[in-house]
Structures are given as structure tokens and as C-alpha cells.
Design an enzyme around this catalytic site. Sequence first.
Site, PDB file in Angstrom:
ATOM      1  N   TRP A 199       0.857  -1.183   0.000  1.00 54.82           N
ATOM      2  CA  TRP A 199       0.000   0.000   0.000  1.00 54.82           C
ATOM      3  C   TRP A 199       0.900   1.242   0.000  1.00 54.82           C
ATOM      4  O   TRP A 199       1.920   1.278   0.685  1.00 54.82           O
ATOM      5  CB  TRP A 199      -0.902   0.003   1.249  1.00 54.82           C
ATOM      6  CG  TRP A 199      -1.655   1.277   1.376  1.00 54.82           C
ATOM      7  CD1 TRP A 199      -2.731   1.674   0.646  1.00 54.82           C
ATOM      8  CD2 TRP A 199      -1.359   2.356   2.271  1.00 54.82           C
ATOM      9  NE1 TRP A 199      -3.131   2.932   1.020  1.00 54.82           N
ATOM     10  CE2 TRP A 199      -2.306   3.379   2.024  1.00 54.82           C
ATOM     11  CE3 TRP A 199      -0.384   2.554   3.263  1.00 54.82           C
ATOM     12  CZ2 TRP A 199      -2.309   4.581   2.726  1.00 54.82           C
ATOM     13  CZ3 TRP A 199      -0.391   3.759   3.958  1.00 54.82           C
ATOM     14  CH2 TRP A 199      -1.350   4.753   3.687  1.00 54.82           C
ATOM     15  N   ASP A 367     -15.124   9.807   0.418  1.00 63.22           N
ATOM     16  CA  ASP A 367     -15.729   9.013   1.493  1.00 63.22           C
ATOM     17  C   ASP A 367     -16.354   9.904   2.580  1.00 63.22           C
ATOM     18  O   ASP A 367     -15.753  10.893   2.999  1.00 63.22           O
ATOM     19  CB  ASP A 367     -14.584   8.175   2.100  1.00 63.22           C
ATOM     20  CG  ASP A 367     -15.085   7.066   2.976  1.00 63.22           C
ATOM     21  OD1 ASP A 367     -16.294   7.006   3.236  1.00 63.22           O
ATOM     22  OD2 ASP A 367     -14.240   6.248   3.393  1.00 63.22           O
ATOM     23  N   ARG A 443      -9.908  -2.764   7.994  1.00 65.07           N
ATOM     24  CA  ARG A 443     -10.460  -1.409   8.080  1.00 65.07           C
ATOM     25  C   ARG A 443     -11.883  -1.461   8.646  1.00 65.07           C
ATOM     26  O   ARG A 443     -12.774  -0.733   8.214  1.00 65.07           O
ATOM     27  CB  ARG A 443     -10.464  -0.732   6.701  1.00 65.07           C
ATOM     28  CG  ARG A 443     -10.357   0.783   6.775  1.00 65.07           C
ATOM     29  CD  ARG A 443     -10.655   1.444   5.451  1.00 65.07           C
ATOM     30  NE  ARG A 443     -10.309   2.863   5.474  1.00 65.07           N
ATOM     31  CZ  ARG A 443     -10.800   3.768   4.664  1.00 65.07           C
ATOM     32  NH1 ARG A 443     -11.659   3.429   3.736  1.00 65.07           N
ATOM     33  NH2 ARG A 443     -10.442   5.018   4.749  1.00 65.07           N
ATOM     34  N   LYS A 476     -15.852   7.599  -8.340  1.00 67.56           N
ATOM     35  CA  LYS A 476     -14.628   6.920  -7.896  1.00 67.56           C
ATOM     36  C   LYS A 476     -15.083   5.636  -7.209  1.00 67.56           C
ATOM     37  O   LYS A 476     -15.752   5.697  -6.177  1.00 67.56           O
ATOM     38  CB  LYS A 476     -13.869   7.821  -6.926  1.00 67.56           C
ATOM     39  CG  LYS A 476     -12.603   7.226  -6.345  1.00 67.56           C
ATOM     40  CD  LYS A 476     -11.888   8.292  -5.514  1.00 67.56           C
ATOM     41  CE  LYS A 476     -10.685   7.763  -4.769  1.00 67.56           C
ATOM     42  NZ  LYS A 476     -10.109   8.791  -3.876  1.00 67.56           N
ATOM     43  N   TRP A 477     -14.749   4.499  -7.796  1.00 63.04           N
ATOM     44  CA  TRP A 477     -15.168   3.180  -7.272  1.00 63.04           C
ATOM     45  C   TRP A 477     -14.005   2.621  -6.481  1.00 63.04           C
ATOM     46  O   TRP A 477     -13.009   2.195  -7.043  1.00 63.04           O
ATOM     47  CB  TRP A 477     -15.558   2.263  -8.436  1.00 63.04           C
ATOM     48  CG  TRP A 477     -15.962   0.877  -8.061  1.00 63.04           C
ATOM     49  CD1 TRP A 477     -15.295  -0.003  -7.255  1.00 63.04           C
ATOM     50  CD2 TRP A 477     -17.128   0.176  -8.505  1.00 63.04           C
ATOM     51  NE1 TRP A 477     -15.979  -1.188  -7.172  1.00 63.04           N
ATOM     52  CE2 TRP A 477     -17.108  -1.112  -7.928  1.00 63.04           C
ATOM     53  CE3 TRP A 477     -18.209   0.500  -9.351  1.00 63.04           C
ATOM     54  CZ2 TRP A 477     -18.094  -2.062  -8.164  1.00 63.04           C
ATOM     55  CZ3 TRP A 477     -19.184  -0.456  -9.583  1.00 63.04           C
ATOM     56  CH2 TRP A 477     -19.133  -1.719  -8.989  1.00 63.04           C
ATOM     57  N   ASP A 478     -14.159   2.613  -5.167  1.00 64.50           N
ATOM     58  CA  ASP A 478     -13.060   2.234  -4.283  1.00 64.50           C
ATOM     59  C   ASP A 478     -13.259   0.798  -3.776  1.00 64.50           C
ATOM     60  O   ASP A 478     -14.365   0.253  -3.817  1.00 64.50           O
ATOM     61  CB  ASP A 478     -13.046   3.224  -3.098  1.00 64.50           C
ATOM     62  CG  ASP A 478     -11.693   3.326  -2.417  1.00 64.50           C
ATOM     63  OD1 ASP A 478     -10.811   2.506  -2.708  1.00 64.50           O
ATOM     64  OD2 ASP A 478     -11.528   4.240  -1.574  1.00 64.50           O
ATOM     65  N   MET A 479     -12.200   0.201  -3.282  1.00 64.07           N
ATOM     66  CA  MET A 479     -12.260  -1.133  -2.670  1.00 64.07           C
ATOM     67  C   MET A 479     -11.107  -1.210  -1.678  1.00 64.07           C
ATOM     68  O   MET A 479      -9.950  -1.214  -2.083  1.00 64.07           O
ATOM     69  CB  MET A 479     -12.085  -2.201  -3.750  1.00 64.07           C
ATOM     70  CG  MET A 479     -12.234  -3.604  -3.223  1.00 64.07           C
ATOM     71  SD  MET A 479     -11.126  -4.733  -4.025  1.00 64.07           S
ATOM     72  CE  MET A 479     -11.786  -6.291  -3.498  1.00 64.07           C
ATOM     73  N   CYS A 526     -10.350   2.517  -8.121  1.00 63.15           N
ATOM     74  CA  CYS A 526      -9.420   2.782  -7.022  1.00 63.15           C
ATOM     75  C   CYS A 526      -9.519   1.598  -6.084  1.00 63.15           C
ATOM     76  O   CYS A 526     -10.587   0.994  -5.955  1.00 63.15           O
ATOM     77  CB  CYS A 526      -9.875   4.064  -6.321  1.00 63.15           C
ATOM     78  SG  CYS A 526      -9.060   4.399  -4.757  1.00 63.15           S
ATOM     79  N   ASP A 548      -2.370   5.822  -3.112  1.00 63.88           N
ATOM     80  CA  ASP A 548      -2.704   6.809  -2.075  1.00 63.88           C
ATOM     81  C   ASP A 548      -1.505   7.678  -1.756  1.00 63.88           C
ATOM     82  O   ASP A 548      -1.633   8.678  -1.055  1.00 63.88           O
ATOM     83  CB  ASP A 548      -3.171   6.094  -0.806  1.00 63.88           C
ATOM     84  CG  ASP A 548      -4.659   5.817  -0.859  1.00 63.88           C
ATOM     85  OD1 ASP A 548      -5.333   6.380  -1.740  1.00 63.88           O
ATOM     86  OD2 ASP A 548      -5.147   5.035  -0.022  1.00 63.88           O
TER      87      ASP A 548
HETATM   88  C1  DGJ Z   1      -8.810   4.864  -0.259  1.00 64.99           C
HETATM   89  C2  DGJ Z   1      -8.614   5.749  -1.453  1.00 64.99           C
HETATM   90  O1  DGJ Z   1      -7.479   5.389  -2.156  1.00 64.99           O
HETATM   91  C3  DGJ Z   1      -8.545   7.189  -0.988  1.00 64.99           C
HETATM   92  O2  DGJ Z   1      -8.265   8.030  -2.068  1.00 64.99           O
HETATM   93  C4  DGJ Z   1      -9.854   7.531  -0.355  1.00 64.99           C
HETATM   94  O3  DGJ Z   1     -10.871   7.486  -1.294  1.00 64.99           O
HETATM   95  C5  DGJ Z   1     -10.134   6.585   0.805  1.00 64.99           C
HETATM   96  N1  DGJ Z   1     -10.030   5.217   0.404  1.00 64.99           N
HETATM   97  C6  DGJ Z   1     -11.495   6.834   1.370  1.00 64.99           C
HETATM   98  O4  DGJ Z   1     -11.841   5.929   2.335  1.00 64.99           O
END
Ligand code: DGJ
Length: 744
Positions: A199, A367, A443, A476-479, A526, A548
Site C-alpha cells: 500500500w 468518502d 479497516r 470513484k469506485w473504491d475497494m 481505485c 494513495d
Molecule cells: C482509499 C482511497 O485510495 C482514498 O483516495 C480515499 O478514497 C479513501 N479510500 C477513502 O476511504
Amino acid sequence: MNIKYIEDKRLFKIDTEATSYVIGIVGKEGFVGHAYYGESIEDDDVTYLLRIFEGPFTPDTNERDRLSFYDCFPFEYPTHGIGDFRESALRIEDEAGHYSNNLKYKSHMIYKGKKGLAGLPATWGNEEDSMSLELTLSDYEANIDVVLTYSIFEGVDAVVRSAKIINNSGKAVFLTKAASASIDLDNKDFDKINLYGSWARERHINRTPVSYGIQGMYSKRGEPGHQEHPFTCLLEKNATQTQGEVYGMDLIYSGNFRTITDRNQFDLVRLMTGINPEDFRWKLENGDTFVTPEAVLVYSNEGIGGMSRSFHDLYREHLIRGYYRDKKRPILINNWEATYFDFNEQKLISIVDEASKLGIEMLVMDDGWFGNRFDDNSSLGDWFVNEDKLKGGIKYLVDEVNKRGMKFGIWFEPEMISPVSKLYEAHPEWAIHVEGRKPGLARNQMVLDYTRKDVRDYIYGLIKNVLSSANIEYVKWDMNRPLSDIGGAEIAKDRLGEFMHRYTLGVYEVMERLVTDFPKLLLENCSGGGGRFDAGMLYFGPQIWCSDDADAIERLVIQEGTELIYPLSAMGAHVSDCPNHIVGRVTPFRTRGHVALAGTFGYELDVTRIPEEDRNMIPAQIEMYHKYNDLVRTGDYYRIASYAQNGKFDCWQVVSKDKTTALVTCVLVRRSPNTRSRNIKLQGLACDKRYRLLNEDGSEYINGMAGEEKADRVYYGLTLMNAGINVTEAWGDNQSMLIYVKEV
Ligand code: DGJ
């Protein structure tokens, strides 16, 4: 570009602009072997490359020693259990538990165009710009067919491959390995390059010799992850950015993968990629088919740079789709590092007030806008706007942003569920879990069971409601966590081994619905930064948040690794806050801008609170983005110097396809005392074109001779590439400069 079957020689020949890929059928039984992949050759008989006449290893004439043949023949799609003791591409278990299969030629079809792969992301083409070969092999004893499909594209030196397994055996079988591609190459004293990381430091380049036996990278996380990458490059020991033979193999897939080399006793190197066989067991009923993800093969005899440029062209022209494929992306400002969870509509509007004046084009609300989300401990799955935080609701906020001339984008994490959420109260069984075992959190969240249609429908319904409620133009589709404790209430016992792949197919299905229902939406993938930066994701959204870690110096290494395969147009890059939130480093605003200009460009900071001096630089940075982005997005990428390798200085260049302009970016990370100017050789220019060198303000770049009067010099491309230019070391560390090269 052409694909042909040379009947009298029983050879298939796949020719791209500068490469040939040759497959041969040999022996009475019709074994199918890989004869050649490399620089273009004529339609000659190259069956000798399959080495079936050497020594005792000839199946037609040496029945007593078939295993020796199996164990060295360069099978085009090697099977398990018959005596090829190297890594197999295909392993099938029948109901009795047997796992031996032998594939021979059955039929083939060559056609113009390129078919899609049901449910999977894949390259695309039409009858004018692409051609395909479907080569069917059969295990005649088991009645199982394997269709190997190869496609090529006009003007692109890449071959894409996938395999389809068809069970006509009359009974169910289990696939326990089904690779996308395997290729056996004579070892040319190969090194290999893989990308590794963690990370906040994804895709670092690792070059090592290829040793005997198996080496590789894999994921068991349900996504490629920050740590490993589904890419392997084999290259001659002396290959560099500009010369030498290089083979690249990437996978268009976002789930568990495995990419390996297997160097054997005869110095053949088997290079293979596909779904990770660990945790994979797919039940194939009689009459069913299984399609593997698509693999991409690139050969270059122009070094690593040549390989990168072919990948970039293929992905830009035949993988990325949609409205923004060929368009400049809006310059966005994301509020994550500006506010984290601590924001309301007024705070966001105050950012927009300032940002819009500076020329920023879109606000992305990250978020924290939904459910009871005030930190990362709750609410994932409750995709309802928190109207205490955003007074007036989302429509009010979006309208206010639009009124100020900016677009609006929003963050989701659609695959997740918090144990503290309304969704979990209602549907604890929707979280991936093993009955009777407490699943591990990451998390403080769990993963939704995307193998289930009801789960996918429900979550997509919520996303669609939000997106339909206001003028939202970006997602922005995060995981933010990998998969563990694999199990689900609905999946049959004998299909648990399908879970990981079915999960990935489920994600793809929802993404496809999203981009179909909202065709003008800009989707940025993302995963805790760049944990799912893969070619599969690029099929749905044209850009991916790279990491990040947006510290400009860390980004030099991350972006160099990313650019090895992926086009700059796909690389989410922002100017972020300082001292950097991840590493605490202080980097000049100018340098942060120059590094972000190599990607999609945007801001990740509170524009109302940064030093005025920095804020004042934003309009000029934005002007540069508008001036250079067409070139950066569509041009050819060249790596000139690598800070990751030399520890001091980074330099890359983008040249327009017509070679009339180029942009050179230099970052001097560590200043040394008492040094002379550094000479760098430009690449990719036209030898006979004459160019002028310009600074970012349009003044003449005087080639390292600081203080000299305007000289009005022009240089031939040949000179700039062979004699190079001089770059004077700047004062201080972490300094950067752009040089714009323009034909006169
Ligand atoms: C991880 C993403 O990479 C960040 O840019 C941000 O969107 C956070 N998650 C939000 O929880």
C-alpha cells in the site's frame, strides 16, 4: 497484419506490423506446439524450431519414449498428467478423480474482426482493424475441446489470447487450472521484470535473472493487490530501455491471478499467465464452457520502451472504451486529503468557490457523505445521503457546484459492508463468511458476496438512485480490503472453488451496468490507491487512482512502474498536500504539478488553506495541463532516466505520434555539489525534423547554458537524440523542469 494457415507446412502464422507468432501442428497425431515469437519472419518452414526431429523425442517413431517427447515439446497449451512435468496450463479432474489430458489439433477458423468474451473485459476490434484465429484442440479420449483464440490489431505489435474449454464428455468435470496463455521460449539468457509493492508504494520494478524451476507472482486477495501485479516481462540480459529483445505478458483480469516462468532442463522458459489455480475449482457440467480471461503478449526488439509503447497503444485503442476514451478529462479536486471525513456542504462549497476561480473543473466528494459515516468504522452499504452533513441533500450540493461552473463527482465503495450498518442489520448473510467462523475484518469492514445476484441488484439499485438524483458526472469506485474467509450462504459445496472468479465476474457485471446506464459517466477505479490497477478495470473506466501516495518523489517510482504497461492517460495523478500525508516529505508545488501532469492531473488538497504562493501557481499549472494534455494522453512514452535506478534523477518524455512536439520532464531529486550540467539523450524524434527547445513559459530553453542570451537555436532530431541536451542542476533537492520540444 495478417493471420494465415500455411497448409503444406501445417503452420499458423500470425503477423503484426513488426512481429511474427508461429504455431505448428506436428506428428500423425497432431500435437500443437509453439514454434516462434519474435521479429517478423517470412512464410518459411520453421517447424525445425519445434525440435521434433532431434534425438529420441519423436512421437511418431518412438512409441517407447513418449514421455521424453512430452517433457520437452513446446506445447501451445500444455496439459496435466500425461508426462509434461513442467507447469501445465490446463488441469481437469473427471468424476473419478483422474487428471490426465492430452490435446491434439481438431480444427481452426480465421476471420476478420475480434469477438468479445462473455462477462469478461477484453480487447475489442472490428473487421477493418483486427483479425482472429480460433484454433480448436481436442482431448479425443475425454471428449473435451479447447478453443485457443488469438487476435491482432492493425498497427499494434501485440497478440491477445484466451482459451475456451468445452465439456462434451457426458459428465461433469472440474477445472482446477485454466491458464489464459502459455508460451515456451528458448532461454536467451533472460532476466525478468515483475512489479511488486505494498500500500502506498505500488508497482515498483523488480528485475532479476530467470532461474531454473518456477518463479512467479500471484494474488489470493480477490484483486491483484498492491503487492503483486499480473505482469511479467522476459528480456535479454543486456536489454535496456532502447535496445534488446523483450517479451511482455499482461492479463486483462482483476481477480486472483498467477504469472510464472518455468525454466526447464533444456533451457526452455515457459511463460504463463491466468487465473491463480490456488483456490480455483470450477465445475463444468456436460455441455458447459468456461472462458479464461484474455492475456496480452507483446514482443519488442526495441527494448523495454518499445514494449511499453505497444501496450499503451493497445490499451488506448482497443481496450479502454466510452465517452472519455479520447477526451481530455476534467481537472478534478478531491476532498479526501483536504477534509477526510470532516466536511459538510458549506465546506465543500467553500472549496469549490476557490477552485472554480483557479480553473479547476470538477469537485469529487470522497468518502463520508452517506449513512452515519464520520470515520471508517461504519455505514458501508448504506448508500443514502446523510442530510445532516449535506444540508439540502445531494441535489442542492451538486446544483451549487454546477452553478459555480464545475462538475460534480462522487465516491462509492460498492463491494463493502460495515458490520455497523443498516445493511448488515438487515442482511448479515450478504457478507462473505464461513458459517460458524468469525470472519476477519480489515479497516473494520467486510466484503459483500458479489457472487449473489440479489446483492448485486440491491447495491446497484442504490448507486443508480444516487446517480439519478443529481447531475453527477464521475464516480470513484473504491475497494479497501481484500477477500478472506471465503464462503457464502448460497454457493453450493462443490462450487466453492468458483467463488473467487465468480466474485470478479460479479464486480464486472455491476460495472458494466453502471457504464451502460450512464454512458457519459467518468469512472475512476481505485482500491486503497492502486490495489486494482489492472487492464481489466481499464475496460470499464479510462483511469485508475494510481496510489494513495501522491508524494511527488514516491510517485516517480510508482509511476515509472505503472507506465511500463499502462498509458499515461490511465494514471490517476494529483497535486497533493504538503508535508505529504503519507511520508511527510516537503516537495515544491511546481514539482508536484510536473509529476501529476504525467497522468490524469488534479488536486488532492484544501485549496482554501494551502499557502498563497502555491495557490497562485495553480492557474499556470492548469494552463499547462490544457496545453500539454493531448500530447501526454495520446503520445508515445519514452523513459530517459530512472530515479528508482540511479537514486538521483528522473526523466521521461512524451512524443506526439506525428513527431512534431515532445514534452520532456526532468526531476532532480538529489542535488550534488560542484557538478556540471547533465546530458540527456532525447528519444523518438524524427531525425530530419528541426526542433526548438522551449521552457514552460514559452521562452527558449538555452540548453544548459544558464545566463546566455536568447540564442534562437534549432536542432535536428538526430542531434537531440544522439548528442542529447544539457540539463543544468537546479538549486536544492526535489526540483523539476519541463522542456517543450517543438518542430520549427
Ligand atoms: C482509499 C482511497 O485510495 C482514498 O483516495 C480515499 O478514497 C479513501 N479510500 C477513502 O476511504
